[in-house]
Design an enzyme around this catalytic site. Structure first.
Site, PDB file in Angstrom:
ATOM      1  N   LEU A 160       0.894  -1.154   0.000  1.00 40.61           N
ATOM      2  CA  LEU A 160       0.000   0.000   0.000  1.00 40.61           C
ATOM      3  C   LEU A 160       0.930   1.201   0.000  1.00 40.61           C
ATOM      4  O   LEU A 160       1.666   1.416   0.958  1.00 40.61           O
ATOM      5  CB  LEU A 160      -0.896  -0.019   1.249  1.00 40.61           C
ATOM      6  CG  LEU A 160      -2.069   0.972   1.283  1.00 40.61           C
ATOM      7  CD1 LEU A 160      -3.019   0.730   0.118  1.00 40.61           C
ATOM      8  CD2 LEU A 160      -2.817   0.874   2.602  1.00 40.61           C
ATOM      9  N   ASP A 161       0.926   1.969  -1.084  1.00 40.20           N
ATOM     10  CA  ASP A 161       1.998   2.945  -1.270  1.00 40.20           C
ATOM     11  C   ASP A 161       1.947   4.084  -0.254  1.00 40.20           C
ATOM     12  O   ASP A 161       0.971   4.263   0.466  1.00 40.20           O
ATOM     13  CB  ASP A 161       2.034   3.460  -2.712  1.00 40.20           C
ATOM     14  CG  ASP A 161       0.851   4.329  -3.080  1.00 40.20           C
ATOM     15  OD1 ASP A 161       0.621   5.328  -2.396  1.00 40.20           O
ATOM     16  OD2 ASP A 161       0.174   4.021  -4.086  1.00 40.20           O
ATOM     17  N   ILE A 162       3.010   4.845  -0.218  1.00 40.30           N
ATOM     18  CA  ILE A 162       3.216   5.842   0.831  1.00 40.30           C
ATOM     19  C   ILE A 162       2.133   6.909   0.854  1.00 40.30           C
ATOM     20  O   ILE A 162       1.805   7.455   1.911  1.00 40.30           O
ATOM     21  CB  ILE A 162       4.622   6.477   0.663  1.00 40.30           C
ATOM     22  CG1 ILE A 162       4.993   7.281   1.904  1.00 40.30           C
ATOM     23  CG2 ILE A 162       4.699   7.326  -0.601  1.00 40.30           C
ATOM     24  CD1 ILE A 162       6.440   7.701   1.933  1.00 40.30           C
ATOM     25  N   ASP A 163       1.531   7.194  -0.311  1.00 41.45           N
ATOM     26  CA  ASP A 163       0.504   8.236  -0.389  1.00 41.45           C
ATOM     27  C   ASP A 163      -0.899   7.699  -0.158  1.00 41.45           C
ATOM     28  O   ASP A 163      -1.870   8.444  -0.300  1.00 41.45           O
ATOM     29  CB  ASP A 163       0.565   8.918  -1.760  1.00 41.45           C
ATOM     30  CG  ASP A 163       1.911   9.572  -2.008  1.00 41.45           C
ATOM     31  OD1 ASP A 163       2.443  10.162  -1.065  1.00 41.45           O
ATOM     32  OD2 ASP A 163       2.420   9.475  -3.143  1.00 41.45           O
ATOM     33  N   SER A 164      -1.020   6.410   0.161  1.00 38.68           N
ATOM     34  CA  SER A 164      -2.333   5.781   0.344  1.00 38.68           C
ATOM     35  C   SER A 164      -2.559   5.403   1.792  1.00 38.68           C
ATOM     36  O   SER A 164      -1.612   5.230   2.569  1.00 38.68           O
ATOM     37  CB  SER A 164      -2.447   4.532  -0.539  1.00 38.68           C
ATOM     38  OG  SER A 164      -2.261   4.860  -1.909  1.00 38.68           O
TER      39      SER A 164
END
Length: 257
Positions: A124-128
């Site tokens: 789950l990427d850093i911006d999510s």
């Protein structure tokens, strides 16, 4: 006429295919003498087996497996899923006694030993934000991120279309929604069909069965949308529910993905 010989595979691979454990666990159990094939303890180097081989697991291995935990974390923005990178902390640092959700009804008691081998089962990427699964259990990891995994992941995605940030649905071409559902490729490979619908005029609901790096953001860019917010709300049959941001709970004994 002789029958053709049965195909063989490495024992650790066969054990993983049968859902007994992960390959890494299998290697550990074999080294400890906890695995028998056709009644004989397996040598530490492992072996090749046929599909007909009878595999038995020592009760000590089962006990070890029962002690393993799976944790559900509501990941905030600004944390990476796995190893620390570019100065950003991994989400696992949020798993502490004081950040456990007070409404968690699991019988587990938190102990630092539960952090050993605790790894994300999917990114789950850093911006999510949203549901991130961290597990010590190789069976759970294989179910969620194995090559043959078909577990659904559901996301709520707030989008903009050019300068349009409100009532995006009214101006976004329906044919492009169809492209999001099926027909796009990333990294030279066609994507699996996805379920994509409007949740409200500014937000799309995505349901995927794969997880390429930054997949939803890249899919949206392809059709002219910009993602301004992304939250994962479900993995298989397990939902984020009311779990607060930055807090975590254990996967319950009756819960299954």
């Amino acid at each position: 006429m002789n029958d053709a010989p049965s195909p063989t595979s490495r024992l650790n691979k066969r054990m993983a295919e049968l859902g007994l454990c992960s390959r890494r666990e299998a290697d550990d159990w074999i080294a400890k003498g906890w695995v028998k094939v056709d009644g004989a303890v397996v040598p530490p180097t492992g072996m090749l087996v046929t599909p007909q081989a009878k595999i038995e697991i020592d009760a000590r291995a089962r006990g070890h497996q029962r002690e393993q935990v799976t944790i559900l974390l509501h990941k905030p923005m600004g944390y990476v899923s796995g190893q620390a990178e570019d100065g950003y902390e991994p989400a696992v640092v949020l798993v502490q006694g004081r950040t456990r959700w007070k409404e968690d009804r699991s019988p587990h008691r938190f102990a630092p030993a539960q952090l050993k081998g605790l790894a994300p089962a999917g990114r789950l990427d850093i911006d999510s934000t949203g549901l991130l699964v961290l597990t010590q259990d190789g069976r759970v990891a294989r179910q969620l991120i194995g090559e043959d995994s078909g577990v659904e992941k559901e996301y709520l995605v707030r989008v903009a279309y050019g300068r349009v940030t409100t009532d995006v649905q009214a101006v976004f071409p329906p044919v492009q929604i169809e492209r999001l559902r099926h027909g796009l490729s990333l990294d030279g490979q066609p994507l699996k069909p996805a379920k994509v619908d409007w949740q409200n005029p500014e937000q799309l609901r995505f349901i995927l069965t794969e997880g390429k790096k930054r997949q939803i953001r890249r899919m949206c860019e392809t059709v002219g949308l910009k993602v301004v917010g992304l939250k994962r709300v479900r993995i298989g049959r397990v939902t984020l529910g009311n779990l607060p941001v930055g807090q975590w709970r254990y996967l319950g004994p009756q819960e299954r993905f």
